[in-house]
Design an enzyme around this catalytic site. Structure first.
Site: not given
Length: 445
Positions: A293, A116, A290, A199, A288, A236, A336, A164
């Site tokens: 999901v 980050k 990649r 942050e 990210n 998420k 999900r 998270g």
């Protein structure tokens, strides 16, 4: 094109890659732990290789065993899916050293964007706004000084991680010393790196992300954006595309995402995550490096196969699509389906699936590795599968999702399905008033 690839992952994403590879005439090898011996990816791949016991660090994170499996089976490339080795630049480097193509970005891009702290620096160089914050903080004294300058509340975040983990909201100076140590320890435990950044904590915001594809030579396109604001514990639950942002703001965020990805000559599929506050200000969070999901909702509105694009780019075919070739149609929503109990703080519910019937019909897609009799292992995440719907408008997509949820039957473990039915009926959700604190402030749990 590759003749054979190895999939260094498990569950629904491993099955997802197998399906596209098979349609492209590419043979697949899947690695698995002893806990996944009877999973669908193992049953459907052309070859399978056991790489260790259930513990991830002895199987899906076991680099020597995974590379040995690739060399032993003659795999020319490795698709890492998401999670596990997907954002590990050392693994990508070792693939390169062994003459195996890592189906993803270069190790250099991953190192630049993987933390980050690094992502914040690149965003600044790309003229992309970031939340007021810091680089890596070495000591609690550094954190106390930074918090005083930024102003409470602040958010401590693991520089090397996501999902998270390693995050702590700090509201007072008294909380900071303990919270800093806890965040460092959690970051060390989950990511092997205790580095922490800070942050400004925004109490209420939307989580919007930009899907990009790049060829590694400076050509980058976006494939729209997604809203991923409905979450629990910073993870998420529901994603949709497109978002309900005003079009001017949407275009600004899309342009910012492409600009940042171009800065590092990004190759393959990637997602740039932004937060949008109530006043319409947007800030870059992280990238990210990649496939996500929730890539499915972007596939549904674009008609593109992201895994196919990943394989073509990695095989040296480049990215033939221009931005004007990307035409987005309709609205898609993904839920999900997790083996969790929403009434008990989303406690995981591993165990046997006694019976399962997934929804069907027009505009309904299910990505799942589960079947009747399948035992959900307790060693990994609780994802049973993903229910995705597509329709002409958001209102129609919500109605279709509710119908599909009510058709879906999963007997055995507790699941998140009843919660999603309530959300589809929620007036705030229906009008697009979604923030990351949605479950706390706009739902009766």
């Amino acid at each position: 094109m590759f003749k054979k690839i190895l999939i260094a992952n498990r569950g629904e994403i491993a099955l997802r890659v197998i399906r596209t590879a098979r349609e492209m005439g590419v043979k697949t090898v899947v690695v698995y732990s002893t806990a996944d011996e009877k999973s669908l990816p193992v049953l459907l791949a052309d070859e399978s290789v056991c790489v260790g016991p259930p513990a991830s660090n002895q199987s899906y994170l076991n680099i020597p065993n995974i590379l040995s499996a690739a060399l032993m089976t003659g795999a020319e490339g490795i698709h890492p899916g998401y999670g596990f080795m997907a954002e590990n630049p050392d693994f990508a480097e070792m693939c390169r050293e062994h003459g195996i193509t890592f189906i993803g970005p270069t190790p250099e891009s991953m190192r630049a964007l993987g933390s980050k702290a690094g992502g914040r620096e690149i965003a600044a160089m790309s003229n992309v706004p970031v939340v007021p914050g810091t680089g890596v903080l070495d000591t609690v004294d550094d954190a106390l000084l930074a918090a005083k300058q930024i102003g409470y509340p602040v958010l401590l975040k693991a520089s090397a991680g996501g999902g998270g983990r390693g995050q702590k909201v700090i509201r007072t100076q008294e909380e900071l010393a303990k919270g800093f140590a806890q965040a460092q320890e959690e970051a060390r435990l989950y990511f092997g790196d205790p580095a922490i950044i800070m942050e400004k904590f925004l109490e209420e915001f939307r989580h919007v992300e930009v899907q990009v594809m790049g060829d590694g030579q400076g050509h980058v396109i976006h494939i729209g954006e997604r809203d991923c604001s409905i979450q629990r514990r910073n993870q998420k639950l529901i994603e949709e595309a497109p978002s309900t942002l005003p079009d001017t703001l949407r275009q600004e965020i899309l342009a910012a995402g492409v600009r940042l990805a171009k800065h590092v000559n990004y190759a393959g599929a990637g997602t740039l995550e932004f937060i949008v506050d109530r006043d319409g200000n947007y800030y870059f969070m992280e990238m990210n490096t990649r496939i996500q999901v929730e890539h499915c909702v972007s596939e549904e509105i674009s008609g593109l196969d992201f895994v196919k694009l990943q394989l073509e780019i990695a095989a040296g075919y480049g990215l033939k699509l221009q931005q004007e070739d990307v035409v987005l149609r309709g609205h898609a929503i993904e839920c999900r389906l997790n083996a969790e109990d929403p009434d008990k703080d989303f406690r995981p519910a591993a165990g046997k699936i006694d019976d399962v019937h997934f929804a069907g019909g027009p505009g309904v897609r299910v990505d799942s590795h589960c079947y009747t009799g399948y035992v959900i292992p307790p060693h990994y995440d609780s994802l049973i599968g993903k229910l995705i719907v597509h329709h002409d408008t958001r209102e129609q997509a919500i109605a279709r999702m509710k119908r599909a949820l009510e058709e879906t039957v999963i007997q055995g473990p507790k699941t998140t399905i009843p919660l999603y039915v309530k959300i589809m009926d929620n007036p705030f959700y229906k009008r697009g008033a979604v923030m990351t604190n949605f479950l706390k402030t706009r739902m009766e749990m």
